[in-house]
Design a protein around this motif. Structure first.
Motif, PDB file in Angstrom:
ATOM      1  N   ILE A 121      38.552  29.971  39.842  1.00 22.13           N
ATOM      2  CA  ILE A 121      37.170  30.444  39.968  1.00 22.13           C
ATOM      3  C   ILE A 121      36.439  30.301  38.640  1.00 22.13           C
ATOM      4  O   ILE A 121      36.971  30.677  37.589  1.00 22.13           O
ATOM      5  CB  ILE A 121      37.141  31.926  40.430  1.00 22.13           C
ATOM      6  CG1 ILE A 121      37.746  32.033  41.839  1.00 22.13           C
ATOM      7  CG2 ILE A 121      35.729  32.497  40.405  1.00 22.13           C
ATOM      8  CD1 ILE A 121      37.614  33.403  42.470  1.00 22.13           C
ATOM      9  N   TRP A 122      35.252  29.739  38.729  1.00 24.83           N
ATOM     10  CA  TRP A 122      34.383  29.661  37.560  1.00 24.83           C
ATOM     11  C   TRP A 122      33.156  30.534  37.814  1.00 24.83           C
ATOM     12  O   TRP A 122      32.557  30.445  38.891  1.00 24.83           O
ATOM     13  CB  TRP A 122      33.903  28.224  37.337  1.00 24.83           C
ATOM     14  CG  TRP A 122      34.897  27.321  36.695  1.00 24.83           C
ATOM     15  CD1 TRP A 122      34.941  26.961  35.385  1.00 24.83           C
ATOM     16  CD2 TRP A 122      35.991  26.627  37.325  1.00 24.83           C
ATOM     17  NE1 TRP A 122      35.999  26.098  35.159  1.00 24.83           N
ATOM     18  CE2 TRP A 122      36.653  25.872  36.323  1.00 24.83           C
ATOM     19  CE3 TRP A 122      36.484  26.570  38.619  1.00 24.83           C
ATOM     20  CZ2 TRP A 122      37.776  25.084  36.587  1.00 24.83           C
ATOM     21  CZ3 TRP A 122      37.591  25.792  38.889  1.00 24.83           C
ATOM     22  CH2 TRP A 122      38.230  25.057  37.884  1.00 24.83           C
ATOM     23  N   ALA A 145      54.196  37.503  46.843  1.00 25.99           N
ATOM     24  CA  ALA A 145      54.293  36.089  47.202  1.00 25.99           C
ATOM     25  C   ALA A 145      55.345  35.466  46.298  1.00 25.99           C
ATOM     26  O   ALA A 145      55.604  35.975  45.212  1.00 25.99           O
ATOM     27  CB  ALA A 145      52.939  35.403  47.005  1.00 25.99           C
ATOM     28  N   PRO A 146      55.948  34.372  46.740  1.00 26.05           N
ATOM     29  CA  PRO A 146      56.941  33.725  45.859  1.00 26.05           C
ATOM     30  C   PRO A 146      56.301  33.292  44.539  1.00 26.05           C
ATOM     31  O   PRO A 146      56.877  33.474  43.474  1.00 26.05           O
ATOM     32  CB  PRO A 146      57.414  32.520  46.670  1.00 26.05           C
ATOM     33  CG  PRO A 146      56.972  32.753  48.072  1.00 26.05           C
ATOM     34  CD  PRO A 146      55.817  33.690  48.040  1.00 26.05           C
ATOM     35  N   SER A 147      55.097  32.709  44.641  1.00 26.29           N
ATOM     36  CA  SER A 147      54.404  32.362  43.405  1.00 26.29           C
ATOM     37  C   SER A 147      52.900  32.476  43.620  1.00 26.29           C
ATOM     38  O   SER A 147      52.400  32.283  44.740  1.00 26.29           O
ATOM     39  CB  SER A 147      54.765  30.950  42.940  1.00 26.29           C
ATOM     40  OG  SER A 147      54.010  29.986  43.644  1.00 26.29           O
ATOM     41  N   HIS A 148      52.206  32.826  42.563  1.00 29.20           N
ATOM     42  CA  HIS A 148      50.754  32.999  42.652  1.00 29.20           C
ATOM     43  C   HIS A 148      50.138  32.696  41.303  1.00 29.20           C
ATOM     44  O   HIS A 148      50.574  33.217  40.291  1.00 29.20           O
ATOM     45  CB  HIS A 148      50.424  34.450  43.065  1.00 29.20           C
ATOM     46  CG  HIS A 148      48.971  34.676  43.346  1.00 29.20           C
ATOM     47  ND1 HIS A 148      48.353  35.881  43.139  1.00 29.20           N
ATOM     48  CD2 HIS A 148      48.012  33.844  43.818  1.00 29.20           C
ATOM     49  CE1 HIS A 148      47.071  35.787  43.482  1.00 29.20           C
ATOM     50  NE2 HIS A 148      46.848  34.563  43.877  1.00 29.20           N
ATOM     51  N   TRP A 149      49.149  31.820  41.318  1.00 26.77           N
ATOM     52  CA  TRP A 149      48.466  31.483  40.070  1.00 26.77           C
ATOM     53  C   TRP A 149      46.977  31.690  40.256  1.00 26.77           C
ATOM     54  O   TRP A 149      46.397  31.233  41.250  1.00 26.77           O
ATOM     55  CB  TRP A 149      48.756  30.020  39.687  1.00 26.77           C
ATOM     56  CG  TRP A 149      48.041  29.596  38.436  1.00 26.77           C
ATOM     57  CD1 TRP A 149      48.127  30.181  37.213  1.00 26.77           C
ATOM     58  CD2 TRP A 149      47.123  28.499  38.310  1.00 26.77           C
ATOM     59  NE1 TRP A 149      47.324  29.524  36.313  1.00 26.77           N
ATOM     60  CE2 TRP A 149      46.697  28.484  36.962  1.00 26.77           C
ATOM     61  CE3 TRP A 149      46.635  27.553  39.184  1.00 26.77           C
ATOM     62  CZ2 TRP A 149      45.794  27.536  36.480  1.00 26.77           C
ATOM     63  CZ3 TRP A 149      45.738  26.598  38.709  1.00 26.77           C
ATOM     64  CH2 TRP A 149      45.326  26.596  37.365  1.00 26.77           C
ATOM     65  N   GLN A 150      46.369  32.397  39.312  1.00 25.12           N
ATOM     66  CA  GLN A 150      44.928  32.608  39.342  1.00 25.12           C
ATOM     67  C   GLN A 150      44.319  32.130  38.038  1.00 25.12           C
ATOM     68  O   GLN A 150      44.703  32.597  36.965  1.00 25.12           O
ATOM     69  CB  GLN A 150      44.613  34.103  39.514  1.00 25.12           C
ATOM     70  CG  GLN A 150      44.998  34.649  40.881  1.00 25.12           C
ATOM     71  CD  GLN A 150      44.667  36.124  41.013  1.00 25.12           C
ATOM     72  OE1 GLN A 150      45.190  36.953  40.267  1.00 25.12           O
ATOM     73  NE2 GLN A 150      43.825  36.469  41.972  1.00 25.12           N
ATOM     74  N   TYR A 151      43.399  31.205  38.172  1.00 25.25           N
ATOM     75  CA  TYR A 151      42.643  30.758  37.001  1.00 25.25           C
ATOM     76  C   TYR A 151      41.229  31.306  37.123  1.00 25.25           C
ATOM     77  O   TYR A 151      40.591  31.169  38.166  1.00 25.25           O
ATOM     78  CB  TYR A 151      42.609  29.229  36.933  1.00 25.25           C
ATOM     79  CG  TYR A 151      41.727  28.721  35.808  1.00 25.25           C
ATOM     80  CD1 TYR A 151      42.160  28.740  34.482  1.00 25.25           C
ATOM     81  CD2 TYR A 151      40.437  28.266  36.078  1.00 25.25           C
ATOM     82  CE1 TYR A 151      41.336  28.305  33.456  1.00 25.25           C
ATOM     83  CE2 TYR A 151      39.605  27.820  35.050  1.00 25.25           C
ATOM     84  CZ  TYR A 151      40.060  27.855  33.742  1.00 25.25           C
ATOM     85  OH  TYR A 151      39.248  27.433  32.711  1.00 25.25           O
ATOM     86  N   LEU A 152      40.766  31.942  36.065  1.00 22.75           N
ATOM     87  CA  LEU A 152      39.416  32.514  36.068  1.00 22.75           C
ATOM     88  C   LEU A 152      38.715  32.102  34.781  1.00 22.75           C
ATOM     89  O   LEU A 152      39.241  32.300  33.688  1.00 22.75           O
ATOM     90  CB  LEU A 152      39.496  34.046  36.141  1.00 22.75           C
ATOM     91  CG  LEU A 152      38.183  34.810  35.968  1.00 22.75           C
ATOM     92  CD1 LEU A 152      37.201  34.500  37.099  1.00 22.75           C
ATOM     93  CD2 LEU A 152      38.444  36.316  35.900  1.00 22.75           C
ATOM     94  N   ASN A 153      37.548  31.500  34.966  1.00 22.99           N
ATOM     95  CA  ASN A 153      36.767  31.074  33.811  1.00 22.99           C
ATOM     96  C   ASN A 153      35.402  31.741  33.894  1.00 22.99           C
ATOM     97  O   ASN A 153      34.723  31.647  34.915  1.00 22.99           O
ATOM     98  CB  ASN A 153      36.627  29.542  33.857  1.00 22.99           C
ATOM     99  CG  ASN A 153      35.843  28.986  32.672  1.00 22.99           C
ATOM    100  OD1 ASN A 153      34.685  29.362  32.459  1.00 22.99           O
ATOM    101  ND2 ASN A 153      36.459  28.104  31.918  1.00 22.99           N
ATOM    102  N   VAL A 154      35.033  32.447  32.840  1.00 16.39           N
ATOM    103  CA  VAL A 154      33.746  33.156  32.840  1.00 16.39           C
ATOM    104  C   VAL A 154      32.927  32.671  31.653  1.00 16.39           C
ATOM    105  O   VAL A 154      33.412  32.683  30.513  1.00 16.39           O
ATOM    106  CB  VAL A 154      33.955  34.680  32.749  1.00 16.39           C
ATOM    107  CG1 VAL A 154      32.610  35.403  32.779  1.00 16.39           C
ATOM    108  CG2 VAL A 154      34.847  35.168  33.874  1.00 16.39           C
ATOM    109  N   HIS A 155      31.716  32.238  31.946  1.00 10.62           N
ATOM    110  CA  HIS A 155      30.847  31.691  30.904  1.00 10.62           C
ATOM    111  C   HIS A 155      29.604  32.570  30.828  1.00 10.62           C
ATOM    112  O   HIS A 155      28.892  32.739  31.818  1.00 10.62           O
ATOM    113  CB  HIS A 155      30.487  30.239  31.292  1.00 10.62           C
ATOM    114  CG  HIS A 155      29.589  29.564  30.319  1.00 10.62           C
ATOM    115  ND1 HIS A 155      28.258  29.358  30.562  1.00 10.62           N
ATOM    116  CD2 HIS A 155      29.846  29.050  29.095  1.00 10.62           C
ATOM    117  CE1 HIS A 155      27.718  28.727  29.520  1.00 10.62           C
ATOM    118  NE2 HIS A 155      28.668  28.537  28.617  1.00 10.62           N
TER     119      HIS A 155
END
Lengths: 251, 366
Positions: free
Chosen positions: B152-153, B172-182
């Motif tokens: 999410i940006w 969950a077996p695996s979970h990745w969250q990418y968060l970019n805030v500008h």
């Protein structure tokens, strides 16, 4: 029958250099309805007595006994001692952010009720009682929502200890230098709280450095602790004599 | 460590083709994936499975509140991404390229109701653009039970305000969250992040203070119990003067759990008057907890106020004695203390759900 009976107690504090003996044969008997003041110079073992009786980690009992209403204290966990009716008002109450005062007090009163086989108090009634108690000790009831002792002034922390004393109604109260760091107004509030607690059924052991507190909480007995032993006992006049002469004439 | 490679060749999307540094995108991304700085960010979590999963089939996130006035939802990117950072986030860029479409949410007026985003699985990337002066409450939660990723940006125009609450409490077996805030000038952003460990959970957060006087607050509570893992990587850049940022991250790691936190504050040249604070506290409980924490500071300007600290400890014996001296048994006292430690960082509209999941009971009224 005695309420608190400490007999020939020897205890050490754990230090990096190994155990250091502090209490060296202390004997003390408190009967219901009595207030005992324990005075003594720095390092004489006053706080160690409070800590050993309440079970603070870091102390070793070398020999001797201590009973509350005839039940041995020294083998018990701190919470079991509290459930038997022992209460320590801390010299330095601990700050616990994230645990609200109200939640802490409810957990405490519920634990004590469970241990005594009593019904746990109704939450609404309990909260009302706590707010009233807080007000009677000049504590802003808003503090009940804050973390335990979090951001409290020294005086507020001591008044919080007295509030717990009045709420939990233990059989024996150990007050460890509850007067230290208090201005005269706060001292009066604290003393008034202790006097409200006093009854024919319970007992108070008042550990203090100064005679000043004893103007407001009049003790039945005054003991002088020196080098881990009680070396002199008397009535209130002993405290006045100590105030005038210092401890040197006794030690 | 073998080089990381993208799972399949990706096509450079149109909106990215014009970027001067995009070059041959697959090559650039693979270089970024394997750069020493990026490998360092994956020191404690195996990156391979996360990189491989960037091209997994995606579903749309469930979005609520999108039909309010001033909210528009589209499925394309019509402008270069604010906060775009190839070096920092090659996996997130790869997901953008693999996605058949993205979700673009434009918020041009302050909304009465929050925008609610739920990730029921591996969801398509989202771009959220908040117009100047607009206030938005964003509630995000994840309830995927399979491997899932989110990227999410969020771009805050001048003086925009976003209050973002995020719960990642699913197993969950695996979970990745990418968060970019500008953040542009005068913008405010607040994140209340509540997270439980899962098989392997990774949260990358990149906050860029790109306008004067921007303010960002990150408050996070995490609990990693049993054979669970959590890896949080936070980068906060102050690029412009007089920005303020405050990060408070509390994690409990218990009974064989593994928790990694890396918090980097980068204050660029010219970002005078910056005030940046970071505190990461970790509480280890039970046997065999693993805690890795690294606060980092890079400061290229004078006249800044900056503090950062990390602690790893166990329950305070003084506090434990205080509670037990009031008749509370040891187990209950330890529970109160660990709950209190987390509760300091649980707040906002999703707090009750987080309290139940992380602390085991709802907030008591008093």
């Amino acid at each position: 029958m005695s309420l608190l009976n400490v007999s020939d107690l020897h205890a050490s504090v754990v230090t990096d250099d190994g155990p250091q003996p502090i209490l060296k044969g202390l004997t003390l008997e408190v009967k219901p309805g009595e207030v005992h003041a324990i005075m003594g110079p720095n390092g004489s073992g006053k706080s160690t007595l409070a800590n050993v009786l309440s079970g603070r980690p870091g102390y070793i009992v070398d020999s001797g006994t201590a009973t509350l209403n005839g039940q041995g204290l020294l083998e018990l966990e701190p919470f079991e001692r509290a459930q038997l009716g022992l209460f320590l008002a801390f010299q330095y109450p601990v700050e616990i952010p994230g645990v609200s005062n109200m939640e802490f007090l409810k957990a405490s009163i519920d634990s004590l009720a469970r241990a005594r086989g009593e019904e746990q108090p109704n939450t609404a009634t309990f909260m009302k009682q706590v707010r009233e108690l807080a007000g009677s000790l000049d504590l802003d009831p808003a503090f009940l929502k804050r973390g335990v002792n979090e951001g409290f002034s020294g005086g507020e922390k001591k008044r919080n200890e007295i509030m717990q004393l009045l709420l939990l109604q233990p059989k024996l109260a150990l007050l460890d230098e509850t007067d230290s760091g208090l201005d005269i107004d706060a001292l009066k509030v604290v003393a008034e709280g202790v006097n409200r607690y006093r009854s024919a059924e319970n007992g108070v052991v008042l550990i203090t450095h100064y005679q000043r507190l004893l103007d407001y909480i009049v003790p039945d007995f005054v003991h002088v602790l020196s080098n881990g032993k009680i070396i002199e006992s008397g009535d209130k006049s002993l405290a006045l004599e100590l105030e005038a002469k210092g401890y040197a004439w006794l030690t | 460590m073998a080089d990381l490679t993208l799972p399949t060749t990706l096509a450079t999307p149109d909106w990215l083709a014009d970027l001067p540094d995009a070059g041959s995108l697959p090559e650039v991304l693979e270089q970024a994936l394997n750069s020493p700085a990026h490998r360092e960010r994956w020191k404690y979590t195996k990156p391979g499975p996360f990189v491989a999963a960037t091209q997994h089939p995606m579903i749309d996130p469930d979005i609520g509140g999108e039909s309010q006035n001033g909210v528009a939802l589209n499925q394309s990117i019509d402008a270069p991404l604010a906060g775009f950072d190839l070096d920092q986030a090659p996996e997130a860029i790869a997901r953008l390229c693999y996605a058949d479409h993205v979700m673009t949410l434009d918020v041009s007026a302050s909304t009465d109701e929050p925008i609610v985003i739920n990730h029921a699985g591996n969801t398509r990337p989202m771009l959220i653009r908040v117009a100047a002066g607009v206030s938005l409450t964003l509630l995000e939660s994840a309830d995927a039970s399979d491997d899932a990723q989110q990227s999410i940006w969020i771009d805050l125009a001048p003086n925009a305000r976003v209050e973002h609450s995020r719960n990642a409490l699913n197993d969950a077996p695996s979970h990745w969250q990418y968060l970019n805030v500008h953040l542009q000038a005068g913008a405010h952003y607040q994140l209340n992040n509540h997270v439980a460990g899962c098989g392997s959970r990774r949260q990358d957060i990149h906050i860029i203070m790109d306008g004067q006087g921007a303010e960002a607050t990150l408050v996070s509570a995490g609990k990693v119990d049993g054979k669970m893992a959590l890896d949080q990587q936070v980068t906060l850049e102050h690029r412009q003067p007089r920005g303020q940022s405050k990060q408070t991250i509390h994690n409990i790691v218990a009974n064989g759990g593994k928790c990694t936190f890396n918090g980097r504050i980068h204050i660029h040249e010219g970002a005078a008057g910056t005030d940046a604070q970071l505190s990461n506290k970790n509480l280890g409980m039970g046997e065999h907890a693993t805690i890795n924490t690294k606060p980092e500071l890079e400061i290229y300007t004078d006249d800044v106020s900056c503090s950062h600290g990390a602690t790893v400890g166990t329950i305070s014996q003084d506090a434990l004695f205080y509670l037990t001296s009031r008749g509370i048994d040891r187990t209950a006292a330890e529970a109160l203390l660990s709950q209190g430690f987390l509760r300091q960082c649980i707040d906002g509209p999703l707090a009750d759900q987080a309290l139940t999941a992380l602390v085991g009971r709802a907030r008591e009224e008093s």
